[in-house]
Design a protein around this motif. Structure first.
Motif, PDB file in Angstrom:
ATOM      1  N   ARG A 175      25.848  21.648  21.630  1.00 38.75           N
ATOM      2  CA  ARG A 175      26.287  23.036  21.759  1.00 38.75           C
ATOM      3  C   ARG A 175      25.981  23.488  23.172  1.00 38.75           C
ATOM      4  O   ARG A 175      24.855  23.364  23.644  1.00 38.75           O
ATOM      5  CB  ARG A 175      25.562  23.935  20.752  1.00 38.75           C
ATOM      6  CG  ARG A 175      26.056  25.390  20.787  1.00 38.75           C
ATOM      7  CD  ARG A 175      25.300  26.283  19.829  1.00 38.75           C
ATOM      8  NE  ARG A 175      23.930  26.564  20.288  1.00 38.75           N
ATOM      9  CZ  ARG A 175      22.843  26.094  19.715  1.00 38.75           C
ATOM     10  NH1 ARG A 175      22.926  25.290  18.673  1.00 38.75           N
ATOM     11  NH2 ARG A 175      21.636  26.385  20.185  1.00 38.75           N
ATOM     12  N   TYR A 216      35.073  25.244  19.376  1.00 36.74           N
ATOM     13  CA  TYR A 216      34.819  23.841  19.027  1.00 36.74           C
ATOM     14  C   TYR A 216      35.767  22.940  19.803  1.00 36.74           C
ATOM     15  O   TYR A 216      36.958  23.253  19.950  1.00 36.74           O
ATOM     16  CB  TYR A 216      35.019  23.661  17.518  1.00 36.74           C
ATOM     17  CG  TYR A 216      34.970  22.245  17.010  1.00 36.74           C
ATOM     18  CD1 TYR A 216      33.757  21.632  16.705  1.00 36.74           C
ATOM     19  CD2 TYR A 216      36.145  21.523  16.813  1.00 36.74           C
ATOM     20  CE1 TYR A 216      33.732  20.336  16.219  1.00 36.74           C
ATOM     21  CE2 TYR A 216      36.127  20.223  16.326  1.00 36.74           C
ATOM     22  CZ  TYR A 216      34.916  19.636  16.023  1.00 36.74           C
ATOM     23  OH  TYR A 216      34.873  18.353  15.543  1.00 36.74           O
ATOM     24  N   GLN A 222      30.821  24.386  20.597  1.00 38.38           N
ATOM     25  CA  GLN A 222      30.382  23.126  20.017  1.00 38.38           C
ATOM     26  C   GLN A 222      31.255  21.995  20.547  1.00 38.38           C
ATOM     27  O   GLN A 222      32.484  22.115  20.584  1.00 38.38           O
ATOM     28  CB  GLN A 222      30.493  23.179  18.490  1.00 38.38           C
ATOM     29  CG  GLN A 222      29.695  24.304  17.824  1.00 38.38           C
ATOM     30  CD  GLN A 222      28.221  23.961  17.706  1.00 38.38           C
ATOM     31  OE1 GLN A 222      27.820  22.811  17.846  1.00 38.38           O
ATOM     32  NE2 GLN A 222      27.404  24.975  17.433  1.00 38.38           N
TER      33      GLN A 222
END
Length: 254
Positions: A183, A225, A189
């Motif tokens: 992270r 992400y 992420q």
């Protein structure tokens, strides 16, 4: 033999010498046990930001046995190295009744698992987390038992590889199957997967760094992400993205 004066003199001198040595040994033993040589103080040398006298006294001094002459310095060193934050201790005698101890502290880099810390050298140690984070929150590391040095080494790589994005890893995870994820500062992420070769992770990170200006121009700070496990690209998920099934997509296109 009794008529050999020279031999008798040698024997007498030997007995006298042995008697004197025995007397000296007894005297030395008596002197060594005098109260003046009982250990009176422990002097702490060097920089010990997280080590205080109360902790040293409670965790180490209570384990010391003997006086200035009889104390086992190796045992004393082991006792001082049980004190939290102590990576290495060096112990020496100071005449006539003191010990001088030089401490080398662990330098915290990250947290590890449940209540442990990782040093800048990738060594696990136990200490007060509040003290470790007195200058700011530490990154979070996790991985299989015994992998702390590998995770630490990769953390330094990730810091270098993502520096062009002005982002730093806030957590680094090595799974039980040895797949990497992290992270970054800002909350993004990143899933990197397993290493397939010496340059696998470096190339995957480089791919994101090179494409990030275009990705950020479209999604800004909404990127949540990134999956870098693809051989020739990557997938992203952003806060504003919509995921539609085939029927919904057809309805929106009409």
């Amino acid at each position: 033999m009794w008529h050999n004066v020279r031999l008798l003199n040698m024997l007498a001198n030997t007995l006298i010498a042995l008697s004197m040595l025995a007397a000296l040994a007894v005297g030395a033993r008596w002197l060594m046990q005098r109260p003046m040589f009982a250990l009176r103080a422990v002097v702490i040398d060097g920089n010990a930001d997280h080590i205080n006298a109360a902790t040293v006294r409670a965790d180490a001094v209570s384990q010391l046995r003997g006086n200035f002459f009889t104390i086992d310095l190796d045992a004393a060193q082991r006792a001082f190295e049980t004190v939290p934050w102590v990576r290495h201790a060096s112990v020496r005698r100071v005449w006539p009744n003191q010990l001088a101890v030089s401490f080398q502290e662990y330098q915290p880099l990250a947290t590890w698992g449940d209540g442990q810390l990782v040093s800048v050298d990738g060594e696990l140690f136990a200490a007060n987390l509040a003290e470790a984070e007195e200058h700011g929150k530490l990154p979070e590391f996790s991985g299989p038992p015994g992998s702390e040095k590998e995770v630490t080494s990769r953390y330094y790589d990730f810091v270098k590889w993502f520096a062009p994005l002005h982002m730093k890893p806030e957590s680094v995870t090595l799974s039980a199957r040895y797949a990497w994820s992290l992270r970054l500062s800002g909350g993004m992420q990143v899933r990197l997967g397993r290493e397939r070769g010496d340059n696998t992770l470096a190339l995957r990170c480089q791919r994101l760094v090179e494409a990030y200006p275009q990705v950020a121009a479209r999604w800004g700070n909404q990127i949540e992400y990134v999956d870098l496990r693809y051989p020739n690209g990557f997938a992203i998920r952003a806060a504003g993205m919509q995921f539609l099934n085939d029927k919904s997509a057809q309805q929106q296109s009409n």
